[in-house]
Design an enzyme around this catalytic site. Structure first.
Site, PDB file in Angstrom:
ATOM      1  CG  HIS A 147      -0.918  14.602   1.205  1.00  0.00           C
ATOM      2  ND1 HIS A 147      -1.685  14.526   0.067  1.00  0.00           N
ATOM      3  CD2 HIS A 147      -1.364  13.601   2.015  1.00  0.00           C
ATOM      4  CE1 HIS A 147      -2.553  13.531   0.180  1.00  0.00           C
ATOM      5  NE2 HIS A 147      -2.379  12.945   1.349  1.00  0.00           N
ATOM      6  CG  LEU A 158       4.880   4.657  -5.244  1.00  0.00           C
ATOM      7  CD1 LEU A 158       5.560   3.636  -6.145  1.00  0.00           C
ATOM      8  CD2 LEU A 158       5.782   4.995  -4.057  1.00  0.00           C
ATOM      9  NE  ARG A 159       0.114  11.282  -2.831  1.00  0.00           N
ATOM     10  CZ  ARG A 159      -0.923  10.688  -2.245  1.00  0.00           C
ATOM     11  NH1 ARG A 159      -1.737   9.891  -2.941  1.00  0.00           N
ATOM     12  NH2 ARG A 159      -1.178  10.899  -0.973  1.00  0.00           N
ATOM     13  CG  HIS A 190      -2.057   0.834   1.212  1.00  0.00           C
ATOM     14  ND1 HIS A 190      -3.256   0.487   1.773  1.00  0.00           N
ATOM     15  CD2 HIS A 190      -2.246   2.054   0.687  1.00  0.00           C
ATOM     16  CE1 HIS A 190      -4.134   1.449   1.590  1.00  0.00           C
ATOM     17  NE2 HIS A 190      -3.537   2.424   0.929  1.00  0.00           N
ATOM     18  CG  ASP A 232      -2.744   4.547   3.497  1.00  0.00           C
ATOM     19  OD1 ASP A 232      -2.523   4.961   2.343  1.00  0.00           O
ATOM     20  OD2 ASP A 232      -3.805   4.778   4.108  1.00  0.00           O
TER      21      ASP A 232
HETATM   22  O1  DOR Z   1      -4.887   8.621   4.450  1.00  0.00           O
HETATM   23  C1  DOR Z   1      -5.044   8.238   3.311  1.00  0.00           C
HETATM   24  N1  DOR Z   1      -4.424   8.848   2.273  1.00  0.00           N
HETATM   25  N2  DOR Z   1      -5.863   7.212   3.086  1.00  0.00           N
HETATM   26  C2  DOR Z   1      -6.219   6.851   1.841  1.00  0.00           C
HETATM   27  O2  DOR Z   1      -6.980   5.934   1.699  1.00  0.00           O
HETATM   28  C3  DOR Z   1      -5.701   7.613   0.668  1.00  0.00           C
HETATM   29  C4  DOR Z   1      -4.433   8.277   0.993  1.00  0.00           C
HETATM   30  C5  DOR Z   1      -3.992   9.278  -0.057  1.00  0.00           C
HETATM   31  O3  DOR Z   1      -4.039   8.982  -1.254  1.00  0.00           O
HETATM   32  O4  DOR Z   1      -3.544  10.357   0.334  1.00  0.00           O
END
Ligand code: DOR
Length: 426
Positions: free
Chosen positions: A307, A61-62, A58, A303
């Site tokens: 960001h 990688l954006r 999970h 996960d």
């Molecule tokens: O916290 C999260 N961020 N949960 C997710 O299911 C998606 C992820 C994201 O893509 O930032």
């Protein structure tokens, strides 16, 4: 010709037992596991565990689309530093991973970076909109083994049923992000007394559990295999435990942050703690831990959700959910002190390799003839995160100021060191 490498003085952890042994690697393969080996390059592993490289089920990688937050290369480097040799790339990219072209692109970028195997997951529905199925057969033909709309759950039960029927025919696994959207509108943190006191909209456990329940029943009637992503509540664990007892083909993961951090942290109003699903209660953590210990939970998955600073500096209601995970996963999990080392290796390497369908190359025993995808970690080393020194392009880690325990020292990918003494090699 590549030089032979010997990993010296560590304890090898394999599914059939532990042993003090050196490991010799040549041309991408393990060629010998014995005491007193020598090779052209020696890597010190004294006091360390030597085991198969970790596999993350999970990782966001954006790339393509949000390269400002992470690229496949920076995410791969973060993964290597965390002991990973394979990462499943989540599909909520832009464009999303719902076509063979994007799947091929992600895989190629992974190869170009050359630091881990990047395994693209495919969307269940087109553009993850939950309306029309993605071309699952075509994607499966292109090598996709895990399908998910992660970031959102598939809301339409009839569509999910159809997806499971296709999945069964294709022999692939669906990975569900369990969240009933009607129940989480505007929510920022776990629904609890603390959230009422803070005046923040609550995210109820039932939003997750209803979908876990629904999908268990859909698995029961379709026979398809299903993996539950980032489970976070006591009741979810109980539902999966009962489903496994019934012999259903279900697996489940939890994240390090849902094992380590609790809802009260949101009282700081700091968006670094905002995550989907939200941080839950200490009681939920006890249930997740018990689920790991009795085998209900199969894997720990990061996960990893980078960001950009600008996004995470918005107010709690506006900031996107997610936190970094790849470089800190092992240290966070071992700092919990709840699990045996071989348990942790099973959760971070052997089991996820099986769920991702990559058991030919990952999660293998450390033995002659096996591919040299290896993680060497010091299980006792205490360390602190320096957000400025992370390999990830983003800095949204909640662990600054935490004392983590256990650190990856070396990572070997296809016989080549990607990390030596905690330093990325390229
Ligand atoms: O916290 C999260 N961020 N949960 C997710 O299911 C998606 C992820 C994201 O893509 O930032």
């Amino acid at each position: 010709m590549s030089k032979s490498i010997v990993i010296k003085g560590g304890t090898v952890i394999n599914p059939d037992g532990d042993a003090r042994a050196d490991v010799r690697i040549e041309r991408g393969q393990i060629v010998e596991v014995a005491t007193s080996l020598s090779g052209e390059i020696q890597i010190d592993a004294s006091g360390c565990v030597v085991t198969s490289g970790f596999v993350d089920l999970h990782a966001h990688l954006r790339e393509p689309g949000k390269e400002e937050a992470e690229t496949i290369e920076t995410g791969s480097r973060a993964g290597a530093l965390g002991g990973y040799t394979a990462l499943v790339a989540m599909p909520n990219t832009d464009p999303p991973q719902d076509s063979v072209a994007v799947i091929d692109f992600v895989r190629e970028q992974g190869k170009r970076a050359g630091l881990v195997d990047v395994i693209p997951s495919g969307c269940i529905t087109l553009a993850r909109k939950g309306e029309t199925l993605a071309p699952m057969a075509e994607l499966a033909k292109a090598g996709v083994r895990l399908f998910t709309d992660d970031g959102t759950g598939v809301q339409d039960a009839s569509l999910m049923r159809r997806a499971l029927e296709y999945a069964r025919g294709l022999g692939v696994t669906l990975a569900q992000h369990c969240e009933v959207a009607e129940l989480t509108k505007g929510a920022v943190m776990n629904e609890c007394q603390c959230c009422t006191d803070l005046g923040l909209p609550g995210w109820p456990s039932i939003a997750e559990e209803l979908m876990v329940f629904r999908d268990i029943e859909l698995v029961r009637i379709t026979g398809a295999s299903m993996h539950f992503l980032h489970l976070s509540t006591r009741r979810s664990v109980e539902l999966v435990r009962a489903a496994k007892r019934d012999g259903l083909p279900i697996t489940a993961e939890v994240t390090p942050h849902h094992l380590a951090l609790t809802e009260e942290l949101l009282s700081s109003y700091n968006p670094v703690y905002k995550v989907n699903p939200p941080l839950r209660s200490a009681d939920d953590i006890r249930a997740l831990t018990a689920g790991i210990l009795d085998g209900t939970i199969d894997a720990i998955a990061t996960d990893h959700a980078p960001h950009p600073r600008r996004d995470k500096e918005m107010s709690l209601d506006m900031a996107p959910p997610g936190m970094l995970g790849l470089e800190t996963a092992l240290g966070v999990v071992l700092a919990q002190g709840s699990f045996e080392l071989r348990n942790v290796v099973a959760l971070m390497s052997w089991n996820p390799a099986r769920i991702a369908g990559v058991t030919k190359t990952h999660g293998r025993p450390i033995a002659p003839g096996e591919p040299a995808n290896i993680c060497v970690f010091d299980p006792d080393l205490r360390w602190n995160v320096d957000p400025e020194r992370l390999a990830s392009k983003s800095m949204n880690t909640p662990y600054v100021g935490h004392s983590l325990r256990g650190r990856v020292r070396h990572t070997i990918f296809k016989g080549t060191p990607t990390v030596i003494d905690g330093q990325a090699q390229k």
